[in-house]
Design an enzyme around this catalytic site. Structure first.
Site, PDB file in Angstrom:
ATOM      1  N   GLY A   1      -5.476   4.711  -3.640  1.00  0.00           N
ATOM      2  CA  GLY A   1      -6.405   4.729  -2.541  1.00  0.00           C
ATOM      3  C   GLY A   1      -7.399   5.902  -2.359  1.00  0.00           C
TER       4      GLY A   1
ATOM      5  N   SER B   1      -6.676   3.061  -7.427  1.00  0.00           N
ATOM      6  CA  SER B   1      -8.140   3.115  -7.503  1.00  0.00           C
ATOM      7  C   SER B   1      -8.637   2.373  -8.409  1.00  0.00           C
ATOM      8  CB  SER B   1      -8.835   4.721  -7.238  1.00  0.00           C
ATOM      9  OG  SER B   1      -8.375   5.144  -6.286  1.00  0.00           O
TER      10      SER B   1
ATOM     11  N   ASN C   1      -1.630  -6.158  -5.019  1.00  0.00           N
ATOM     12  CA  ASN C   1      -0.600  -5.702  -4.057  1.00  0.00           C
ATOM     13  C   ASN C   1      -1.270  -5.527  -2.808  1.00  0.00           C
ATOM     14  OD1 ASN C   1       1.231  -4.321  -2.583  1.00  0.00           O
ATOM     15  ND2 ASN C   1       1.080  -2.182  -3.601  1.00  0.00           N
ATOM     16  N   TRP C   2      -1.390  -6.473  -1.870  1.00  0.00           N
ATOM     17  CA  TRP C   2      -1.845  -6.365  -0.479  1.00  0.00           C
ATOM     18  C   TRP C   2      -1.425  -5.798   0.277  1.00  0.00           C
ATOM     19  CZ3 TRP C   2      -2.291 -12.645  -1.029  1.00  0.00           C
ATOM     20  CH2 TRP C   2      -3.005 -13.044  -2.189  1.00  0.00           C
ATOM     21  N   LYS C   3      -0.582  -5.087  -0.077  1.00  0.00           N
ATOM     22  CA  LYS C   3       0.091  -4.137   1.158  1.00  0.00           C
ATOM     23  C   LYS C   3       0.156  -4.641   2.661  1.00  0.00           C
ATOM     24  CE  LYS C   3      -1.718  -0.458  -1.888  1.00  0.00           C
ATOM     25  NZ  LYS C   3      -1.931   0.933  -2.049  1.00  0.00           N
TER      26      LYS C   3
ATOM     27  N   HIS D   1       7.302   1.848  -5.080  1.00  0.00           N
ATOM     28  CA  HIS D   1       5.809   2.293  -4.679  1.00  0.00           C
ATOM     29  C   HIS D   1       5.790   3.454  -4.095  1.00  0.00           C
ATOM     30  CE1 HIS D   1       1.896   1.968  -3.329  1.00  0.00           C
ATOM     31  NE2 HIS D   1       1.609   1.016  -4.242  1.00  0.00           N
TER      32      HIS D   1
ATOM     33  N   GLU E   1       4.159   4.422  -1.678  1.00  0.00           N
ATOM     34  CA  GLU E   1       4.213   4.358  -0.020  1.00  0.00           C
ATOM     35  C   GLU E   1       5.528   4.221   0.269  1.00  0.00           C
ATOM     36  OE1 GLU E   1       0.889   1.388  -0.036  1.00  0.00           O
ATOM     37  OE2 GLU E   1      -0.418   3.167  -0.468  1.00  0.00           O
TER      38      GLU E   1
ATOM     39  N   GLY F   1      -4.430  -2.373  -5.740  1.00  0.00           N
ATOM     40  CA  GLY F   1      -4.421  -2.459  -4.176  1.00  0.00           C
ATOM     41  C   GLY F   1      -5.815  -2.780  -3.319  1.00  0.00           C
ATOM     42  N   GLY F   2      -6.605  -1.785  -3.084  1.00  0.00           N
ATOM     43  CA  GLY F   2      -7.712  -2.070  -2.138  1.00  0.00           C
ATOM     44  C   GLY F   2      -8.547  -2.956  -2.575  1.00  0.00           C
TER      45      GLY F   2
END
Ligand code: PGA
Length: 248
Positions: free
Chosen positions: A171, A207, A7-9, A94, A96, A228-229
């Site tokens: 995150g 994470s 997930n590159w957000k 999600h 967010e 994600g990150g």
């Protein structure tokens, strides 16, 4: 076979997304047991990333979509557009997005629409920290699943994945213990069976890094990870994909 969702957000531009997708394709050359890989770039990069991936088995996913097929919804993206630009899956619910006010009922409507339109869905659920410390995490996630997956009838071969993502792990560099994740996954699986979608995958997200991916991916109750990150850099993403391929 395990699944890795990247997930590159809103972290990458279009050119960076295309370069990263190319890097993944290169990294897979010669790899045996390639896991299921889903890349979720920012909307304007979807078409270019889908073109780069072409006929490879890597899926492209939207990071969200609107609950209605068409309409006056400034700034939103429809399921039709997602499909037109080459997405075959969509991440829904999600946290967010939920922080922007999205409810389980809205996620439910999106799930129904996406599935009716033939997209695979990756649905995120998970509890806030206060709910976890109060010992009410499983009841909280149970309620979410009950609302989101009511009256869902998958088409043949359509894939549904539920990503268990505790809000406090996203995150933050903090992760739940493998024991807590496995326990939650077992509950989610049994609930999905009672909702008549026993084949749904259950992923873990929050994470995930190359350092902890083995522990999560190695566990039999964890079908994959949503990253994600650590997914926006080619080295860490490929390390996680390699680990997934080894434990597949
Ligand atoms: P993270 O994000 O890996 O950066 O914690 C996961 C997610 O938001 O899906």
């Amino acid at each position: 076979m395990k699944t890795v969702v990247a997930n590159w957000k809103m972290q990458l531009g279009v050119r960076e997304s295309v370069a990263l997708a190319r890097g993944v394709l290169r990294g897979l050359r010669g790899m045996q047991d390639v896991p299921n890989i889903v890349l979720a770039p920012t909307f304007p990069a979807l078409a270019d990333v889908a073109k780069v991936l072409g006929r490879s088995r890597i899926q492209v996913a939207g990071q969200d979509m609107h609950a209605e097929e068409v309409g006056a919804h400034t700034g939103s993206v429809s399921v039709r557009v997602l499909k037109e630009v080459g997405a075959r899956a969509v991440i829904l619910g999600h946290s967010e997005r939920r922080q922007q006010g999205e409810t389980d009922e809205q996620v439910h409507r999106k799930v129904l629409l996406a599935m009716q339109q033939g997209l695979d869905v990756i649905v995120a659920v998970g509890e806030p920290v206060g709910v976890r410390t109060a010992g009410e995490a499983s009841g909280y996630v149970h309620e979410q699943l009950q609302t989101i997956f009511a009256r869902v009838e998958p088409r043949k071969r359509q894939r549904i994945a539920v990503a268990y993502e505790p809000l406090w792990a996203i995150g933050s560099g903090k992760t739940p213990s493998i024991h807590d994740v496995a326990e939650m996954h077992a509950e989610i699986k049994s609930q999905l069976t009672s909702l008549d979608i026993p084949e749904a995958l259950v992923l873990y997200g929050g994470s995930v890094t190359p350092e902890n991916a083995f522990e999560f991916l190695h566990h039999p109750s964890i079908d994959g990870v949503l990253v994600g990150g650590a997914s926006v850099r080619i080295h860490s993403l490929m390390e996680i994909i390699h680990i997934a391929s080894e434990v597949s």
